[in-house]
Structure formats: structure tokens, C-alpha cells
Design a protein around this motif. Sequence first.
Motif, short mmCIF file in Angstrom:
data_model
loop_
_atom_site.label_atom_id
_atom_site.label_comp_id
_atom_site.label_asym_id
_atom_site.label_seq_id
_atom_site.Cartn_x
_atom_site.Cartn_y
_atom_site.Cartn_z
N ARG A 168 1.00 -1.10 0.08
CA ARG A 168 -0.04 0.09 0.08
C ARG A 168 0.86 1.17 -0.07
O ARG A 168 0.68 2.11 -0.91
CB ARG A 168 -0.91 -0.07 1.31
CG ARG A 168 -2.00 1.20 1.35
CD ARG A 168 -2.67 1.36 2.62
NE ARG A 168 -1.70 1.66 3.72
CZ ARG A 168 -1.23 2.83 3.74
NH1 ARG A 168 -1.61 3.78 3.14
NH2 ARG A 168 -0.30 2.84 4.93
N ILE A 169 1.92 1.29 0.65
CA ILE A 169 2.94 2.24 0.85
C ILE A 169 3.56 2.74 -0.34
O ILE A 169 3.83 3.78 -0.91
CB ILE A 169 3.95 2.32 2.10
CG1 ILE A 169 3.36 2.14 3.45
CG2 ILE A 169 4.91 3.13 1.89
CD1 ILE A 169 4.04 1.99 4.60
N LYS A 170 3.81 1.35 -0.96
CA LYS A 170 4.74 1.65 -2.31
C LYS A 170 3.81 2.36 -3.47
O LYS A 170 4.01 3.01 -4.12
CB LYS A 170 5.11 0.13 -2.83
CG LYS A 170 6.47 -0.11 -2.01
CD LYS A 170 6.89 -1.56 -2.43
CE LYS A 170 7.14 -1.89 -3.88
NZ LYS A 170 7.36 -3.20 -4.10
N GLN A 171 2.67 1.70 -3.39
CA GLN A 171 1.42 2.09 -4.24
C GLN A 171 1.25 3.78 -4.23
O GLN A 171 1.05 4.58 -5.15
CB GLN A 171 0.17 1.46 -4.22
CG GLN A 171 -0.84 2.00 -5.21
CD GLN A 171 -2.11 0.87 -5.26
OE1 GLN A 171 -2.27 0.00 -4.49
NE2 GLN A 171 -3.18 1.51 -5.97
N GLU A 172 0.85 4.28 -2.89
CA GLU A 172 0.84 5.43 -2.71
C GLU A 172 1.89 6.43 -2.83
O GLU A 172 1.66 7.80 -3.43
CB GLU A 172 0.39 5.66 -1.05
CG GLU A 172 -1.06 5.10 -0.56
CD GLU A 172 -1.47 5.37 0.74
OE1 GLU A 172 -0.41 6.17 1.56
OE2 GLU A 172 -2.48 5.19 1.07
#
Length: 580
Positions: free
Chosen positions: A449-453
Motif C-alpha cells: 500500500r505504501i509503495k502504491q501511494e
Amino acid sequence: MIKIDSIRDTIRNCSEATEGIYAKLGESFPGLLSVTKNSGSSSLPGLKAFLNDLDRGFSAYSDGGAEFFSGWNTRNMDLFTVLGEKMASLDAINERVAQIRADSEELEIISLNAMVISIKSGEKGRAFSCITENLKKLSARMISLSNELLLDEQRLIEKNIAFKNSVKALLSGSSEASRTRSLDTVPELQESLGQAQSDLDRMSSEASRVQSPIHEAMSGIQLQDIIRQSIDQILLALAEMSAHSASGTDEDALDCLTLNIELIEICLRIADDVQKNLDASLAIFSANWDAVHKILTSVEALRKSFLSRYLDPHGSSGKSLPVLLDRMTSGFSDYIGQISLYQRGQKAMVRDSAFILSEVKHLRTLFDTIRPIISRLQHVRITQQIEVAKNPAISAVKDTVDYMSDLIMKADIRVQETRNELEAFIAEIEEVTREFGTTAAADQTELERIKQERTEFFHRMKDSQGSLASSVMDLRVFPDSFQSLCAEIESLFATFRGTKDSFKNASSALKAVSIELHATRNAIFSQKGISSWQIHDSRLRDLVTRFTITSHKQAAGEIGGFEVEQSDLGIFESGEVTLF
């Protein structure tokens, strides 16, 4: 009277010119105010909104990753401590396995010696020989299993070292990911954005100050009405002037000359007022327009300083927004790489801990295999002791048998202790690794999720770089229409000065005519031996009734030597208040 007609035309032209100038200024000044109040006509509000949007984006996205890695260290440090302590206990197990192997080798050698003694005993030692043969086989089996244990132990130790290195690398990786330079730049960017917004607010505040002198400059237009009325009265007076006839009497000539002189005197008195009002109007315009220019110069200095500070391509100011954005976006791959490296490290730790658990379970299986052998060795030990006790022919090996019995007893104890430790290790490590596996799976989801954001955010920031540069470079506090209006007003001021000078020249010409008329009349006075003349004409009195400014009526009465009735003065002085 040709000269008077020329002067009258000049004054009339001045009146029309000033009226036109005032009319245009009356349109231009409100136009300027309208432009300064209309935020949509400047690029400054758009840039402020753009920077504010960037700042909100950083506030929303800058902290999540660092918080995750900081929280990850806190959550898992206890886990790693427990894992480290449990893995350290394997070193003691390894020592025990090595001792079991050494005891097995010694047991095999001693059993060989016992067999030699039994063989020398002949038929009487045959039974003991069979027992020691059995012991030798069991010892060999123990050596084989202990070798396998040692190999498994070696693999376990190597995996344990790899696991410790993985833990160290993972902790280091989490620290690197949390402080990677792409995120390190964010506080600098947010600080620079905050200062840029503050500087834009200061620029906007400075620009808004221009409204006050523009308002003040408009008050100079209020003198328009009294100037126009005054010039109209001059024109009325000049229209009453007439040339005296050469064929007339001296009395007629004196009447005409005196009337003309008094009319010009009235015109000069009014012209002085006009000149003062023109000067006062121009002074108001000039003073306030100078104030406008100072504010515009100050705003332009702020704009240039802003460009130099926040658009510096070399980043020497430390506040260049494009440079900071570029540094952040260029560090993006490092940031994502650190996260991916961390993810791989965490997965490796899960695999390593699972492998260690599997190896320990295999060790337990080997120890389960050893236990029956130890039981048989115990049986052989007892049989040996019985045989030695009842067979004097082999009494010489009693000490050897006792020593072998001691070795077998020690091996049994070591096997039991090690197996118990393995059971405890497995029970505890299973719980720890299960918990780690669960949290690792949750961490993987959170990291994705962090990578996508971050990916979405950094791509957005990259797209913003070009927009930011063009927005800052095209920063305009005032629109082009404002500049064109300013140029138009300055042109009107120049025309106004020229008109004022023309009116002054016309006044000087009137003075010259007045001197000429006085000289002509004085010549007649000298001929007739008189020093004054009373006009027998009421035209001057009639003219005063057509004046609209009280002070000029009174001046005309003083010059003409007659009283101006109160009803002619009016209640208010016309021209002193002008409504827009």
C-alpha cells in the motif's frame, strides 16, 4: 482684438483639453482599482493555490512510510531478541552432539580392545566376545547417527548465522528506507513551500497597498468642476471685450479701455485661481502616482527576489522548489528499492526461521532414532557387567567395562537432555515464528500500500515540476491591462502638464495685453490731465450676475467698484463640491 481672440481660443482649447483629461482619468483610475481588486487577473493567486495544493500533498504523504518502519522496529525488536536467544541455545546442543560423537568413537575403540582380550581368553571368553561385538556395532551406529547430527547441526548453525545477518540487514534496511533521501527532502520542501507562500502573501499585501494612492489620486479630479467654471467665466469676460473706435470721443475710448482693463484684471484674478487649482490637481496626481510607482517598484523587487530564491536552477539558495522536487523525485527509485529490498529481507527471514524450525525437528527425529540404540547399549552394558562378574577368565576387562558403562550412561543423559531441550525449543520457536509469519504477511500488505501511494505521489510530484517552473516563471502580480492603464495615465499626466503650461502662457499674454491697454489709457489720461475714469457702462455689473463662483463675483465687484448684492452671491460656492 485679434490678439484677444487668439488668447481666448487658447484658453478655450485648454478648457476642452483639461475636461477631456479629467474625463479619461475618471475612467482610468476606477479601471486600475477594478484590476487590482480582481484576483483572477493576476497569476499570483493561482500560484498560491498551486503551492498550497503541493503542501497539502506533502502533509498527506510524507509521514506514513517513516512511521511504518519506526513502528516495525518497535513491534519486532522483542521478537528478534527472543529468536536470537533461542538460536543461541543451539550452540549448547551442538556441543552435546559433538560430545556424544566423541563418546561413541571412544566406546567403539574400547569395545575393540575388550574383544581382543575376550578372544585371547579362548572358549571362556566367547560369550563376552559376542557381547562386545554387539557393543561395537551399536557404537558404530551411534557414530553414524552422530555424524548425521553434526551435519544437520552445521547446516543449522550456518542457517542461524544467516538468520542473524538477515535480522541485522532488515533492521538496517528499515532504517535506510525510513530515512531515504527522497523522504529527507520532504521537510525541506515543506519548509520552502511555507516560506514561498509567506513571501507570496507579503507580495500580495504589498500589491494591495497600491489601491490607497490610486484612491487619493482620484481626489485630484474633484477640482475639475471649479476649474471648468472658472475658465468659462474667463471666456465670458473676454467675450465682453471690444475694440474702441478711432472716430469716437475720448470719453468713449476711455470707457472702452477701462472696461477692457477691468475685464482683463478679472480674467487674471480668475486665471490665478485656475493656475493654483491646476497646480493643486497636478500635485495630487504626481504625489500619489509617485507613491504608486514606489509600491510597484517594491512589488517588482519582491517578485524578482521570489524568482531568484525559489526558481534558482543551481539550488544555491537552498529553497529552489524545482531543485528540491527534482532531488526528491530522483530519490524515488532509491526509496522504492529500499522498500523492495526490505520486503525481500523480511521474506528471507520467514524462510530462514521456517528452515531452522524444520532442521530442529529433523534433529529431534534423529534423537528419536538414537534413543533405542541407547536402550540397547544399556542392555549390553548390564550384560557385560554380569558376564565379567561371573567369568573369572575375563576379569581383566572389568575396569574397561566399568568405563564403557560410564560412557553409555553419560550418552544416555546427554541424549535425554538434548531431546528435552529440542522439544522446548520447538514449542517456543513455533509460536515465535508463527507470530512473525503473521505480522510479516500483514507488513507485506502494508508495504504494498505504501509503495502504491508513494508511486502515485511521486509521479504526481514529477508532473508538478514542469507546472511549478512555468507558474513561477510566469508570475505576474499585475496583469498586462494594469500596465497599459498605467501607461495611459502617465500619458494623460504629460498632456495635463502641457495644457497647464499653455494656460500659463495664455495668462502671460493677457498680462501683456493689460500692460498695453494701460499704456494707451494713460496716454489719454495725460492728454486730458486726469488720473482716473469711471465707466458709464453697466456691462461689467451685468457680467457678474452670470458668474457661478462667489469669490470671483466678489473680485469683479472690487475691480469694478460696485457692490455685489447678497442674492447674487448665492448660498453655496459653486464648484467647491463635485459628486461622482
